[in-house]
Design a protein around this motif. Structure first.
Motif: not given
Length: 158
Positions: A46-47, A121-128, A140-146
């Motif tokens: 969920v995170g 804390d979204l940076a903790d996930y390789p894919e969000i 899907p995207m990465t934290f950097g993309e977001l």
């Protein structure tokens, strides 16, 4: 692919492509209007769900991209960013600011850019995963993309 998307999701798709983000919008069979439902549908924590929450702050909409594992502490967040009171936007204010309904608000595809804060804390996930403009769509995207997509300021939201 885009022929199966609603007009709102096509706007999100086009904004993703314009930003150079390759993630494809996925149409879910059931609505995933909460982080828990989205995580269950995707088989992720969920995170890793990037909730798009719209607030009002100093008379303007404020988009907060938060981990699905968090509740935004609006008082602490307002103090942290040096602003006035932050309060939840009404459904009408959300639609006016984003062109999208609560439960399907994407981080992009809005009528005009929104001031955006991104949960660190979204940076903790390789894919969000984020909503794609409707409760039935995600991408899907990465934290950097977001961060790049939204031009958001990275902060703690809890």
């Amino acid at each position: 692919m885009t022929e199966h998307l609603s007009a709102r999701s096509r706007l999100v798709h086009d904004a993703l492509r314009a930003a150079g983000i390759p993630g494809e919008i996925v149409v879910l069979p059931d609505a995933a209007s909460t982080a828990v439902l989205a995580a269950e549908a995707l088989g992720v924590e969920v995170g890793a769900i990037a909730n798009s929450l719209v607030f009002q702050c100093d008379g303007m909409p404020l988009l907060v991209m938060t981990s699905g594992a968090h509740r935004v502490d609006t008082a602490a967040l307002a103090a942290r960013i040096g602003r006035g009171k932050i309060s939840r936007a009404t459904p009408e204010q959300v639609r006016e600011a984003t062109g999208q309904a609560i439960g399907g608000v994407a981080p992009t595809g809005h009528p005009a850019p929104l001031e955006t804060l991104v949960d660190e804390d979204l940076a903790d996930y390789p894919e969000i995963w984020a909503a794609g403009g409707t409760p039935h769509t995600v991408f899907p995207m990465t934290f950097g993309e977001l961060v790049r997509l939204t031009g958001g300021r990275v902060v703690s939201v809890v």
